[in-house]
Design a protein around this motif. Structure first.
Motif, mmCIF file in Angstrom:
data_model
loop_
_atom_site.group_PDB
_atom_site.id
_atom_site.type_symbol
_atom_site.label_atom_id
_atom_site.label_comp_id
_atom_site.label_asym_id
_atom_site.label_seq_id
_atom_site.Cartn_x
_atom_site.Cartn_y
_atom_site.Cartn_z
ATOM 1 N N SER A 282 24.916 111.218 -46.989
ATOM 2 C CA SER A 282 25.426 111.403 -45.584
ATOM 3 C C SER A 282 24.223 111.171 -44.694
ATOM 4 N N LEU A 283 22.945 110.987 -45.172
ATOM 5 C CA LEU A 283 21.824 110.474 -44.586
ATOM 6 C C LEU A 283 21.631 108.747 -44.723
ATOM 7 N N VAL A 284 22.332 108.266 -45.739
ATOM 8 C CA VAL A 284 21.718 106.609 -45.854
ATOM 9 C C VAL A 284 23.143 105.724 -46.000
ATOM 10 N N GLY A 285 24.095 106.439 -46.352
ATOM 11 C CA GLY A 285 25.243 105.808 -46.564
ATOM 12 C C GLY A 285 25.789 104.813 -45.501
ATOM 13 N N ASN A 286 26.024 105.203 -44.331
ATOM 14 C CA ASN A 286 26.361 104.405 -43.184
ATOM 15 C C ASN A 286 24.949 103.652 -42.338
ATOM 16 N N ALA A 287 24.056 103.810 -42.902
ATOM 17 C CA ALA A 287 22.798 103.205 -42.438
ATOM 18 C C ALA A 287 22.389 101.959 -43.202
ATOM 19 N N GLY A 288 23.544 101.474 -44.229
ATOM 20 C CA GLY A 288 23.237 100.208 -44.784
ATOM 21 C C GLY A 288 24.398 99.237 -44.861
ATOM 22 N N VAL A 289 24.235 98.047 -44.875
ATOM 23 C CA VAL A 289 25.330 97.239 -45.088
ATOM 24 C C VAL A 289 24.783 96.120 -46.108
ATOM 25 N N LEU A 290 25.722 95.500 -46.843
ATOM 26 C CA LEU A 290 25.452 94.207 -47.841
ATOM 27 C C LEU A 290 25.932 93.375 -47.279
ATOM 28 N N LEU A 291 25.278 92.075 -46.953
ATOM 29 C CA LEU A 291 25.682 90.891 -46.462
ATOM 30 C C LEU A 291 26.032 89.922 -47.669
ATOM 31 N N THR A 292 27.263 89.028 -47.457
ATOM 32 C CA THR A 292 27.326 88.161 -48.654
ATOM 33 C C THR A 292 28.149 86.897 -48.051
ATOM 34 N N ARG A 293 28.108 85.888 -48.740
ATOM 35 C CA ARG A 293 28.425 84.633 -48.132
ATOM 36 C C ARG A 293 29.773 84.275 -48.899
ATOM 37 N N VAL A 294 30.966 83.684 -48.246
ATOM 38 C CA VAL A 294 32.024 83.126 -48.965
ATOM 39 C C VAL A 294 31.780 81.979 -49.690
ATOM 40 N N GLU A 295 31.702 81.784 -51.051
ATOM 41 C CA GLU A 295 31.648 80.670 -51.763
ATOM 42 C C GLU A 295 32.919 79.740 -51.735
ATOM 43 N N GLY A 364 32.111 79.545 -46.434
ATOM 44 C CA GLY A 364 30.666 79.379 -45.821
ATOM 45 C C GLY A 364 30.402 80.424 -44.937
ATOM 46 N N ASP A 365 31.653 81.158 -44.555
ATOM 47 C CA ASP A 365 31.508 82.455 -43.694
ATOM 48 C C ASP A 365 30.514 83.515 -44.315
ATOM 49 N N LEU A 366 30.076 84.391 -43.338
ATOM 50 C CA LEU A 366 29.459 85.470 -43.860
ATOM 51 C C LEU A 366 30.064 86.753 -43.607
ATOM 52 N N LEU A 367 30.310 87.696 -44.829
ATOM 53 C CA LEU A 367 30.855 88.710 -44.607
ATOM 54 C C LEU A 367 29.907 90.227 -44.577
ATOM 55 N N ALA A 368 30.092 91.337 -44.052
ATOM 56 C CA ALA A 368 29.299 92.510 -44.114
ATOM 57 C C ALA A 368 30.141 93.764 -44.953
ATOM 58 N N ILE A 369 29.732 94.107 -46.002
ATOM 59 C CA ILE A 369 30.319 94.992 -46.517
ATOM 60 C C ILE A 369 29.701 96.216 -46.088
ATOM 61 N N LEU A 370 30.608 97.129 -45.627
ATOM 62 C CA LEU A 370 29.818 98.606 -44.702
ATOM 63 C C LEU A 370 29.776 99.589 -45.546
ATOM 64 N N SER A 371 29.060 100.727 -45.175
ATOM 65 C CA SER A 371 28.804 101.809 -45.794
ATOM 66 C C SER A 371 27.956 101.752 -47.062
ATOM 67 N N ALA A 372 27.123 100.669 -47.256
ATOM 68 C CA ALA A 372 26.622 100.191 -48.394
ATOM 69 C C ALA A 372 25.189 100.862 -48.639
ATOM 70 N N GLY A 373 24.646 101.690 -47.980
ATOM 71 C CA GLY A 373 23.444 102.205 -47.956
ATOM 72 C C GLY A 373 23.029 103.125 -49.212
ATOM 73 N N ALA A 374 24.258 103.941 -49.528
ATOM 74 C CA ALA A 374 24.095 104.955 -50.578
ATOM 75 C C ALA A 374 24.611 104.335 -51.773
ATOM 76 N N TYR A 375 23.961 104.629 -52.814
ATOM 77 C CA TYR A 375 24.542 104.126 -54.221
ATOM 78 C C TYR A 375 24.919 102.537 -54.454
ATOM 79 N N GLY A 376 24.294 101.771 -53.507
ATOM 80 C CA GLY A 376 24.415 100.449 -53.445
ATOM 81 C C GLY A 376 23.150 99.813 -54.465
ATOM 82 N N PHE A 377 22.230 99.367 -53.824
ATOM 83 C CA PHE A 377 21.180 98.851 -54.474
ATOM 84 C C PHE A 377 20.679 99.433 -55.742
ATOM 85 N N VAL A 378 20.571 100.770 -55.494
ATOM 86 C CA VAL A 378 20.074 101.939 -56.566
ATOM 87 C C VAL A 378 20.900 101.605 -57.875
#
Length: 420
Positions: A282-295, A364-378
């Motif tokens: 609840s602190l970090v989840g919606n404070a982060g996104v993961l940006l990715t590009r369509v291959e 080639g477009d960019l997408l944003a995967i939302l709510s990725a601040g928690a249990y994402g990179f870790v």
């Protein structure tokens, strides 16, 4: 959008004052991006509701352990909740204090106990009788008394995913409720332990207050019994687990949640006790996104696939929990949307990030995967020998690299081949 820190300006997604597309161009993709403002507002919602009460906030490091993220919370006055000596090292490196850090976890090693005792952690949340004995022996070898709280399993259904439900009889966590009073007596009689509190954590991504109230009632009943046995319980740790909005969930407002629990302590006649909250998602989840590009866009007989450069190694939650994350375009298009499964390049059928998503998207477009601040990179890994993403912190109109992108050569730098 889930958080005002992430918003569109003339069809372009922004993170605070920075266009998301410019971040992807400058730092590459996949890319984790965090908003300092979103982190700050979430923490202050907890802290403001605790103001004037005997209540403190300990950030669950396991949700997001980036040093810059932890440092934002440290500057705001947070304590921390850790589950390993590695996380303790991160807290200290981020400027946090061991004396304001609670050590949780079901399988602490003797070496971890020793390190934490020498650092001077605030409390150990102990989860079994064998762990009590091990901690007592380690503390004795150091000539110290270890402050302990027992994590009690209240057998309360948090009504969440079975992998992140932790308060039922069938879960591995905590001391069984029926055994807790006797276990406290055993802890009381160990010379190098100092019983100071009681703890529970019933699960994660909880969207109702009622399971917490049920757990608190059971804990307070137990506290009264424990104190009748001659011990003083100075704090009650209610854990974390408050959910966020990924899709259409409606979790309680953070401030309302905290005030409701604290009011319940007062109603039960326990308003004098210190209460610990251990929020993470609840602190970090919606404070982060993961940006990715369509291959590639790959049409199929039954499914259309948008193949992106992020994968299950970057964001494990969909593959692990079938978790839902909203996926939105970084640049909105006026073209007609089609239904796509958003998938990654990892060689697994389970490598998907979103199923049946309506997207107006081109290669080639960019997408944003939302709510990725928690249990994402870790939770990310190097599966398929894929270098992990960079992490960026946006603060107003400034963006800083807070973790550099890995290079492939780093992934096998510690390996060696056999001699001839």
């Amino acid at each position: 959008m889930n958080d005002s820190a992430f918003h569109y300006v003339d069809g372009a997604l922004h993170v605070e004052g920075v266009p998301a597309a410019s971040l992807a161009e400058q730092f590459g993709t996949p890319l984790y991006v965090y908003s300092r403002d979103a982190l700050t507002r979430a923490y202050r919602a907890y802290a403001d509701a605790c103001a004037g009460r005997k209540a403190t906030v300990h950030v669950a490091v396991k949700a997001n352990s980036n040093l810059a993220v932890l440092n934002v919370f440290e500057r705001l006055g947070a304590g921390f909740d850790i589950v390993s000596s590695g996380e303790l090292a991160r807290v200290l490196a981020a400027g946090g204090k061991a004396s304001n850090t609670v050590f949780s976890g079901v399988g602490k090693s003797a070496a971890e106990m020793r390190e934490a005792l020498e650092a001077g952690v605030k409390c150990f949340n102990v989860e079994s009788i064998p762990e009590l004995h091990a901690l007592n022996e380690v503390a004795k070898s150091l000539g110290k008394k270890a402050p302990v709280s027992l994590r009690v399993n209240p057998d309360v259904d948090a009504k969440t995913h079975p992998y992140i439900s932790t308060g039922l009889k069938s879960n591995k966590f905590g001391v069984a409720f029926g055994d807790a009073r006797a276990t406290y007596r055993e802890a009381r009689d160990m010379a190098n332990l100092d019983v100071v509190g009681i703890d529970c954590h019933i699960g994660s991504q909880i969207t109702e207050v009622s399971p917490y109230l049920d757990a608190v009632d059971k804990l307070l009943d137990l506290v009264e019994q424990i104190e009748s046995d001659g011990m003083s319980i100075r704090h009650v740790d209610v854990g974390g687990g408050l959910g966020i909005t990924y899709d259409d969930e409606t979790p309680p407002d953070i401030g309302d949640f905290v005030r409701t629990l604290l009011a319940h302590f007062e109603e039960r006649g326990h308003g004098q006790r210190e209460v610990y909250f251990e929020p993470g998602r609840s602190l970090v989840g919606n404070a982060g996104v993961l940006l990715t590009r369509v291959e590639y866009l790959k049409p199929g007989e039954e499914k259309n696939f948008a193949i992106v450069d992020a994968a299950m190694n970057d964001l494990a939650r969909p593959a692990m929990y079938e978790a839902f994350h909203r996926i939105v375009p970084v640049m909105e298009r006026k073209a007609s949307a089609r239904l796509y499964d958003v998938v990654g390049p990892v060689c697994e059928s389970g490598d998907w990030l979103g199923r049946d998503r309506e997207l107006a998207v081109e290669q080639g477009d960019l997408l944003a995967i939302l709510s990725a601040g928690a249990y994402g990179f870790v939770m990310s890994s190097n599966y398929n020998t894929r270098a992990r993403a960079a992490e960026i912190m946006v603060d107003g109109e400034r963006a800083r690299v807070v973790r550099e992108r890995e290079e492939v050569k780093q992934l096998f730098a510690g390996e060696s081949i056999l001699p001839d």
